[in-house]
Every structure is written in structure tokens, then in C-alpha cells.
Scaffold this active site. Structure first.
Site, PDB file in Angstrom:
ATOM      1  N   PRO A  89       0.820  -1.218   0.000  1.00  0.00           N
ATOM      2  CA  PRO A  89       0.000   0.000   0.000  1.00  0.00           C
ATOM      3  C   PRO A  89       0.856   1.271   0.000  1.00  0.00           C
ATOM      4  CG  PRO A  89      -0.417  -1.338   1.961  1.00  0.00           C
ATOM      5  CD  PRO A  89       0.637  -2.026   1.193  1.00  0.00           C
ATOM      6  N   GLU A 116       0.377  -8.000   8.850  1.00  0.00           N
ATOM      7  CA  GLU A 116       0.370  -6.536   8.815  1.00  0.00           C
ATOM      8  C   GLU A 116       1.499  -6.000   7.943  1.00  0.00           C
ATOM      9  OE1 GLU A 116      -2.752  -7.106  10.646  1.00  0.00           O
ATOM     10  OE2 GLU A 116      -2.218  -5.037  10.204  1.00  0.00           O
ATOM     11  N   ARG A 154       0.114  -9.283 -20.816  1.00  0.00           N
ATOM     12  CA  ARG A 154      -0.643  -8.877 -22.005  1.00  0.00           C
ATOM     13  C   ARG A 154       0.199  -8.032 -22.945  1.00  0.00           C
ATOM     14  NH1 ARG A 154      -6.121  -9.084 -21.966  1.00  0.00           N
ATOM     15  NH2 ARG A 154      -6.287  -7.177 -23.172  1.00  0.00           N
ATOM     16  N   ASP A 169      -5.771  -1.622 -26.953  1.00  0.00           N
ATOM     17  CA  ASP A 169      -6.453  -1.328 -25.690  1.00  0.00           C
ATOM     18  C   ASP A 169      -6.403   0.173 -25.465  1.00  0.00           C
ATOM     19  OD1 ASP A 169      -6.929  -3.903 -25.287  1.00  0.00           O
ATOM     20  OD2 ASP A 169      -5.325  -4.264 -23.841  1.00  0.00           O
TER      21      ASP A 169
END
Ligand SMILES: Cc1cccc(C(=O)NCC2(NC(=O)c3cccc4nocc34)CCCC2)c1
Length: 246
Positions: A89, A116, A154, A169
Site C-alpha cells: 500500500p 500486517e 498482455r 487497448d
């Protein structure tokens, strides 16, 4: 491309290795994958790989030694340069540009956190970069790792086959996608936009580009900041902005 995941849940990666475009590409030998479980490197009989945080607080932290050994083992299996990415994060947001840069790497080792998080000293000494897939709480780094892998795969030559090039895309050109329709021509009383039935490929391409620009302008205007526009895109944007000004 040789992907390795340092993970306590290697079975999760079957989602990519046994299904879809990524699974087929793996079977075709277009990429290679392996996992390393830190539990193999726990230096105590019971396989402890986590412990309580210094300073107190809830939950457990993944210990440095098993992770350092697991990363070292993964690196030893690479031919040439390897890059260690910690899905976290606290990482830099994953963008198409970052995915394209990672797709140039021959070996990527993805460190997946649990509990954590991991002991900071592993990040300082063995991790090359931290990447986040978004600002929300999840249980582990495995799903973020698989999203990164899917996006990178991809872009590898031949993975998508000649039927669809990743360049088509819309995100590859920094725009949101246009609306898509398929049969029946009328569903629930709703028709398909006339232009898509016209067979006029130039008009269809222009309609799709205009729709992508409209959606990007209204839903994610920040994606247009700093982006260069082709003459056609500039003309369409001008028309859209004039329309919205009235
Ligand atoms: C906003 C916020 C603040 C504090 C904690 C967390 C949180 O979710 N902590 C839990 C963990 N989260 C992730 O790994 C993770 C989460 C989100 C995006 C990601 N992109 O890559 C990995 C990602 C970290 C250790 C185990 C899983 C999230």
C-alpha cells in the site's frame, strides 16, 4: 519473462497459470513462473515466519530472515538481471507506463506480504521497488501481484496473439474505452448506435475515439493532463468542449 512469487499461498497463482490467456501463454512457453514459500526458509523447526511487532500493536509482522533467504533463492534461479518488486500500500501507483517498463525486465520477483506487512529491513536491503494497485485494504499481496502479472503478460509479444494487439487497448493510448455492443441489434427495446451498423469504418473509428474522449473527459479528466493529442483528437475534443460549454 520469468516471474517468481515469494508467497505463503502459492496455490493462489493457479488463477493465472491455469486459466485464460496467461495460462495458454504459459503452456506455450511464452513466459515462465515459479513460487518460493518463505516457510521453507524458517530457521526454526516449527516454520515460524511471522512474529509480534516491536513497539506493540495488533497483528504479526513477516520476519526478515525467511524473506531474505527466499528472495536470495529466487534470485539464484534467474539468468541475468532480476528485479524484486514488493506489492505494498506504500508503493508507487501501478500505471500502464509502469507496466510497460516492467514488461522489459527478463526476471521479476514479486514479494507478497501477509499479516500486517514485512520487516522494514527486508525492504531496505532486498527490494528494488514498491508498487501499489490502489488505496484500499486487502488481506495479502497475492491478488495485487496477479494483477501486475496479468497486465505485464498482455504486453509481451505473442501473448495476445494477432487477434488483438495490446496497443488497441484504449488504456495503451491513455484513454478510457468506448462503449461496446454485440447482438441482438435491439435488446430490451434499446438499439445499437446507428454508426456501428453503417459499415463505414472511418466513421466508426471516429465515433469510438470521440466516445473514448467523452468518457475520459467526464469520468477521469486528469488522465488528459499532459497528454499529447493527434489533430483528430484535438478536433473532437474541441467539438465536445464547445458542446458542453453551451
Ligand atoms: C491503504 C492501506 C493502508 C494500510 C494497510 C493496507 C493493507 O491493505 N495492508 C495489508 C496488506 N496490503 C497490501 O498488500 C496492499 C493493499 C493495497 C494495495 C496494494 N497493492 O499492492 C499491495 C497492496 C499489506 C500486508 C499484507 C496485505 C492498506
Amino acid at each position: 519473462m520469468f516471474f517468481q512469487a515469494v508467497t505463503l499461498f502459492p496455490e493462489m497463482f493457479a488463477a493465472l497459470t491455469e486459466h485464460g490467456v496467461s495460462g495458454r501463454a504459459l503452456r506455450q512457453g511464452l513466459w515462465r513462473f515459479d513460487t518460493v514459500n518463505p516457510r521453507q526458509f524458517a530457521d526454526n523447526r516449527l516454520g515460524y515466519i511471522d512474529d509480534r511487532p516491536f513497539g506493540g500493536g495488533p497483528g504479526m509482522i513477516m520476519m526478515a530472515a525467511p524473506l531474505q533467504a527466499a528472495i536470495g533463492f529466487a534470485r539464484s534461479r534467474c539468468q541475468g538481471d532480476s528485479r524484486v518488486v514488493y506489492l505494498s500500500p506504500q508503493g508507487a501507483p501501478l500505471t500502464h507506463r509502469r507496466v510497460a517498463a516492467l514488461a522489459q525486465q527478463p526476471n521479476l520477483i514479486l514479494l507478497c506480504g501477509r499479516y500486517e506487512g514485512v520487516d522494514e529491513r527486508v525492504l531496505q536491503t532486498h527490494v528494488d521497488e514498491e508498487i501499489s494497485i490502489g488505496d484500499f485494504v486487502v488481506s495479502g499481496g497475492e491478488l495485487p501481484a496477479m494483477m501486475l502479472m496479468d497486465a505485464v503478460l498482455r504486453l509481451l509479444p505473442d501473448v495476445l496473439g494477432d487477434s488483438r494487439s495490446a496497443e488497441q487497448d484504449s488504456f495503451a493510448d491513455g484513454l478510457l474505452d468506448c462503449p461496446h455492443y454485440t447482438r441482438p441489434a435491439e435488446f430490451d427495446g434499446m438499439p445499437v448506435p446507428e454508426v456501428l451498423m453503417s459499415g463505414n469504418h472511418a466513421k466508426i473509428a471516429e465515433w469510438r475515439l470521440e466516445q473514448s474522449l467523452r468518457r475520459t473527459l467526464s469520468r477521469r479528466p486528469e488522465l488528459l493532463d499532459g497528454r499529447m493529442f493527434s489533430p483528430q483528437e484535438a478536433r473532437l475534443l474541441e467539438r465536445i468542449r464547445k458542446e458542453q460549454a453551451n
